[in-house]
Scaffold this motif. Structure first.
Motif, short mmCIF file in Angstrom:
data_model
loop_
_atom_site.label_atom_id
_atom_site.label_comp_id
_atom_site.label_asym_id
_atom_site.label_seq_id
_atom_site.Cartn_x
_atom_site.Cartn_y
_atom_site.Cartn_z
N ASN A 1 3.68 -0.83 4.66
CA ASN A 1 2.29 -1.09 4.98
C ASN A 1 1.67 -1.85 3.81
O ASN A 1 1.72 -1.39 2.66
N TYR A 2 1.11 -3.02 4.12
CA TYR A 2 0.61 -3.90 3.07
C TYR A 2 -0.87 -3.68 2.78
O TYR A 2 -1.64 -3.25 3.64
N ASP B 1 0.84 -1.20 0.00
CA ASP B 1 0.00 0.00 0.00
C ASP B 1 0.87 1.25 0.00
O ASP B 1 0.65 2.18 -0.76
N THR C 1 9.62 1.12 6.85
CA THR C 1 8.30 0.56 7.13
C THR C 1 7.55 0.29 5.84
O THR C 1 7.49 1.14 4.94
#
Length: 212
Positions: free
Chosen positions: A137-138, A125, A135
């Protein structure tokens, strides 16, 4: 005899030409200082009475800017002290540079392999982070395979290298190691065109300016 008169007399007796009061300050405090005494032959002179006197009096005649705010970091330089023959006192001339922390932004692209681009397109994402903090974010829940973990490691290495070497167009000063990046500026969707992934990068620079 007043203290200043005594020091003027001693100054003349020793044939002093000038004194350098070297300093650095910032972080809300005065840092190290060093007092160097030179005679008219430019030879170094040792005299504790002069050192003690100017270690006090310099602060009464010169303003030092010690308070840092995250933007202004501090200043360093030298106060040159010379004798005012007409008034039997001293001139204090400050020459210093102040240190500032500025952030500059820009956009750049990182080239991915076909496998990395396919992984990002299907699962990611957004990506963001800063120095030593990466980091992902999936989009959905799934279990990373060993092969995908290696892709994530490769992505981190590529993005970190790109951010470390990226220089925004309007940047000035000396780049530090600190950066922050994101693929989704202002909550917009990640931009992946072909194998090129767009990053918004903010880098921190140290700028030196003449100080008052």
């Amino acid at each position: 005899m007043e203290q200043t008169e005594k020091i003027v007399k001693l100054w003349k007796e020793l044939g002093i030409d000038h004194i350098n009061f070297k300093f650095n300050c910032g972080g809300d405090s005065m840092g190290d200082t060093d007092i160097e005494i030179f005679d008219k032959e430019n030879e170094w002179v040792e005299n504790q009475e002069l050192v003690d006197y100017f270690d006090r009096e310099t602060y009464n005649n010169v303003e030092f800017y010690v308070n840092s705010d995250g933007h202004y970091q501090g200043e360093s330089g030298c106060v040159e002290i010379t004798l005012n023959e007409d008034e039997d006192d001293f001139y204090y001339i400050k020459n210093a540079q102040s240190e500032w922390s500025e952030r500059f932004d820009g956009k750049t692209k990182v080239s991915l392999t076909d496998e990395e681009a396919a992984f990002v397109s299907e699962f990611v994402d957004n990506l963001n982070g800063e120095e030593d903090n990466f980091t992902i974010n999936y989009k959905k829940d799934f279990i990373l395979t060993d092969k995908q973990e290696k892709l994530v490691e490769s992505l981190e290495q590529k993005i970190n290298k790109t951010c470390y070497t990226f220089e925004p167009e309007d940047a000035e000063g000396e780049a530090t190691d600190w950066f922050v990046f994101t693929t989704n500026e202002d909550n917009e969707d990640l931009v992946l065109v072909g194998n090129d992934l767009t990053l918004k990068v903010s880098r921190e620079y140290t700028i030196y300016r003449d100080s008052d």
